[in-house]
Design a protein around this motif. Structure first.
Motif, short mmCIF file in Angstrom:
data_model
loop_
_atom_site.label_atom_id
_atom_site.label_comp_id
_atom_site.label_asym_id
_atom_site.label_seq_id
_atom_site.Cartn_x
_atom_site.Cartn_y
_atom_site.Cartn_z
N SER A 53 -7.14 5.50 -4.42
CA SER A 53 -6.47 4.59 -4.01
C SER A 53 -6.40 5.16 -2.72
O SER A 53 -5.81 4.67 -1.51
CB SER A 53 -4.71 4.55 -4.78
N SER A 54 -6.45 6.97 -2.44
CA SER A 54 -6.03 7.14 -0.74
C SER A 54 -7.23 6.84 -0.21
O SER A 54 -7.35 7.34 0.76
CB SER A 54 -5.87 8.80 -0.84
N ARG B 45 0.60 -1.20 0.14
CA ARG B 45 0.16 -0.18 0.26
C ARG B 45 0.66 1.07 0.53
O ARG B 45 1.66 1.08 0.53
CB ARG B 45 -1.04 0.46 1.37
N ALA B 46 0.62 2.15 -0.28
CA ALA B 46 1.37 3.58 -0.99
C ALA B 46 1.08 4.18 0.07
O ALA B 46 -0.31 4.01 0.86
CB ALA B 46 1.15 4.36 -1.98
N ASP B 47 1.90 4.94 0.57
CA ASP B 47 2.52 6.07 1.85
C ASP B 47 1.63 7.88 0.64
O ASP B 47 0.46 7.92 1.61
CB ASP B 47 3.24 6.81 2.45
N VAL B 48 1.56 7.73 -0.59
CA VAL B 48 1.84 9.17 -1.10
C VAL B 48 1.03 8.14 -2.18
O VAL B 48 1.20 7.77 -3.06
CB VAL B 48 2.39 10.00 -1.15
#
Length: 98
Positions: free
Chosen positions: A70-71, A53-56
């Motif tokens: 995605s956020s 999973r992305a942080d940003v």
């Protein structure tokens, strides 16, 4: 899931279109934008399924919508609506700018 939502909005299936896409259709934003978005969120979901999973999240064009999805700022349903409206508007304006 995106395909089922998009069919309700547009009357055509992105999955079916991806399987039968011609070069001429790829130049049409009404097809290209939803297909690009579908591939992007497919990759997001694939990576999430293995714990990545992305942080940003940032994006450009249809990628902006994928970044919002995605956020968690847009639901899949809302993002499908945004992609549909955006691609229809872009198609209507095609060839009118430089």
């Amino acid at each position: 899931r995106f395909d089922a939502l998009y069919v309700q909005l547009s009357g055509w299936s992105p999955l079916d279109k991806l399987a039968s896409l011609s070069d001429a259709q790829l130049d049409q934003t009404r097809y290209a934008q939803p297909l690009i978005y579908m591939v992007q969120i497919g990759l997001i979901e694939l990576l999430a399924s293995v714990g990545v999973r992305a942080d940003v999240a940032v994006g450009h064009s249809a990628g902006e919508i994928a970044a919002l999805y995605s956020s968690g700022m847009l639901s899949l349903e809302d993002s499908a609506k945004v992609v549909w409206h955006r691609s229809v508007c872009q198609q209507a304006l095609a060839g009118n700018g430089r």
